[in-house]
Design a protein around this motif. Structure first.
Motif, short mmCIF file in Angstrom:
data_model
loop_
_atom_site.label_atom_id
_atom_site.label_comp_id
_atom_site.label_asym_id
_atom_site.label_seq_id
_atom_site.Cartn_x
_atom_site.Cartn_y
_atom_site.Cartn_z
N GLN A 62 -42.65 -33.81 63.86
CA GLN A 62 -41.66 -33.04 62.98
C GLN A 62 -42.35 -32.36 62.51
OE1 GLN A 62 -39.74 -36.75 62.08
NE2 GLN A 62 -38.21 -37.35 63.50
N GLY A 63 -42.96 -32.36 61.68
CA GLY A 63 -43.27 -30.98 60.36
C GLY A 63 -43.41 -29.95 60.68
N ALA A 64 -44.04 -29.63 62.19
CA ALA A 64 -44.66 -28.39 62.45
C ALA A 64 -43.19 -28.12 63.39
CB ALA A 64 -45.61 -28.99 63.92
N GLU A 65 -42.70 -28.93 63.70
CA GLU A 65 -40.84 -28.15 63.91
C GLU A 65 -39.90 -27.42 62.80
OE1 GLU A 65 -39.39 -31.19 66.10
OE2 GLU A 65 -40.28 -30.58 68.26
N GLN A 66 -40.26 -28.33 62.18
CA GLN A 66 -39.80 -27.92 60.72
C GLN A 66 -40.26 -26.30 59.77
OE1 GLN A 66 -40.01 -31.00 57.73
NE2 GLN A 66 -37.80 -31.77 59.00
N GLN A 67 -41.88 -26.72 60.07
CA GLN A 67 -42.22 -25.24 59.96
C GLN A 67 -41.73 -23.97 61.23
OE1 GLN A 67 -42.85 -25.56 55.98
NE2 GLN A 67 -44.67 -23.48 57.14
N ILE A 68 -41.63 -24.16 61.67
CA ILE A 68 -41.31 -23.18 63.04
C ILE A 68 -40.00 -22.41 62.69
CG2 ILE A 68 -41.15 -22.95 65.64
CD1 ILE A 68 -43.70 -24.76 66.47
N ALA A 69 -39.58 -24.20 62.71
CA ALA A 69 -38.00 -23.07 61.83
C ALA A 69 -38.03 -22.20 60.70
CB ALA A 69 -36.96 -24.62 61.92
N ILE A 70 -38.64 -22.39 59.97
CA ILE A 70 -38.59 -21.99 58.47
C ILE A 70 -39.20 -20.34 59.04
CG2 ILE A 70 -39.39 -22.11 56.21
CD1 ILE A 70 -39.54 -24.60 56.12
N LEU A 71 -40.20 -20.94 60.19
CA LEU A 71 -41.04 -19.49 60.07
C LEU A 71 -39.77 -18.50 60.59
CD1 LEU A 71 -45.13 -20.46 60.73
CD2 LEU A 71 -43.47 -19.08 58.95
N ARG A 72 -39.26 -18.91 61.44
CA ARG A 72 -38.33 -18.33 62.81
C ARG A 72 -37.52 -17.12 61.80
NH1 ARG A 72 -38.38 -22.07 67.73
NH2 ARG A 72 -39.67 -21.22 69.28
N SER A 73 -36.97 -18.54 61.09
CA SER A 73 -35.85 -17.61 59.84
C SER A 73 -36.27 -16.73 58.98
CB SER A 73 -35.84 -18.97 58.84
OG SER A 73 -35.08 -18.41 58.18
N GLU A 74 -37.95 -16.71 58.70
CA GLU A 74 -38.42 -15.16 57.50
C GLU A 74 -38.41 -14.81 58.68
OE1 GLU A 74 -42.02 -17.47 56.09
OE2 GLU A 74 -40.47 -18.71 54.33
N VAL A 75 -38.93 -14.54 60.18
CA VAL A 75 -39.21 -13.28 60.91
C VAL A 75 -37.73 -12.87 61.32
CG1 VAL A 75 -39.98 -13.05 63.14
CG2 VAL A 75 -41.45 -14.63 61.94
N ALA A 76 -36.83 -13.65 61.16
CA ALA A 76 -35.14 -12.57 62.03
C ALA A 76 -34.96 -12.05 60.08
CB ALA A 76 -34.07 -13.67 61.98
N GLU A 77 -35.37 -12.78 59.17
CA GLU A 77 -35.34 -11.50 58.33
C GLU A 77 -35.35 -9.99 58.12
OE1 GLU A 77 -35.24 -14.70 54.81
OE2 GLU A 77 -33.74 -16.31 55.48
N LEU A 78 -36.68 -10.78 57.96
CA LEU A 78 -38.08 -9.55 57.83
C LEU A 78 -37.65 -8.45 59.19
CD1 LEU A 78 -41.37 -11.31 57.78
CD2 LEU A 78 -39.74 -9.58 55.96
N ARG A 79 -37.20 -8.96 60.35
CA ARG A 79 -36.93 -7.74 61.18
C ARG A 79 -35.61 -7.18 60.87
NH1 ARG A 79 -36.98 -11.34 66.70
NH2 ARG A 79 -39.51 -11.23 67.26
N ALA A 80 -34.74 -7.48 59.85
CA ALA A 80 -33.01 -7.01 59.74
C ALA A 80 -34.03 -5.93 58.37
CB ALA A 80 -32.30 -8.81 58.62
N SER A 81 -34.68 -6.82 57.09
CA SER A 81 -35.00 -5.93 56.36
C SER A 81 -36.05 -4.10 57.18
CB SER A 81 -35.74 -6.37 55.25
OG SER A 81 -34.96 -7.86 54.54
N ILE A 82 -36.70 -4.96 58.19
CA ILE A 82 -37.28 -3.71 58.72
C ILE A 82 -36.02 -2.51 59.31
CG2 ILE A 82 -38.65 -2.79 60.56
CD1 ILE A 82 -40.59 -5.35 59.73
N MET A 83 -35.55 -3.20 60.15
CA MET A 83 -34.37 -2.45 60.66
C MET A 83 -33.85 -1.30 59.22
SD MET A 83 -34.58 -2.86 63.63
CE MET A 83 -32.71 -1.93 64.30
N SER A 84 -33.17 -2.18 58.31
CA SER A 84 -32.67 -1.63 57.42
C SER A 84 -33.36 -0.43 56.70
CB SER A 84 -32.36 -2.84 56.25
OG SER A 84 -31.43 -1.59 54.77
#
Length: 113
Positions: free
Chosen positions: A21-43
């Motif tokens: 469960q802890g790992a799944e939460q970490q994965i969810a957080i990392l996915r969110s951060e990756v999405a934010e980074l992608r949006a920033s890189i596109m900008s």
């Protein structure tokens, strides 16, 4: 004996489940951060493209102004004469430049050699 093994196995399963469960939460957080980074890189990429276009337009404008400016033509001609080996008197006479400017052109040309 069997009961203790069963309890130990249940405890191990609970710990593994908790870790999962802890790992799944970490994965969810990392996915969110990756999405934010992608949006920033596109900008940033869009801004880079816009800046490159503006720079290209400015370079074109500057080039156009260079050829429209009569003084720039005179200095271009004087530089060309210096490059071809004209002496200072000839540059002053042909380009109607003051001695100080002709000397500066000669000095700059000699430094670039």
């Amino acid at each position: 004996m069997l009961g203790k093994k069963l309890q130990k196995e249940r405890s191990n399963i609970m710990q593994a489940s908790s870790a999962l469960q802890g790992a799944e939460q970490q994965i969810a957080i990392l996915r969110s951060e990756v999405a934010e980074l992608r949006a920033s890189i596109m900008s940033v990429g869009k801004r880079v493209v816009t800046t490159e276009q503006e720079l290209h337009e400015l370079a074109n404008q500057q080039a156009a102004q260079k050829y429209d400016d009569p003084d720039a033509k005179i200095y271009s001609r004087a530089v060309k004469m210096v490059e071809l080996g004209a002496d200072i008197e000839e540059v002053m006479r042909e380009c109607e430049l003051p001695r100080a400017e002709a000397e500066l052109l000669m000095s700059l040309h000699n430094k670039s050699k």
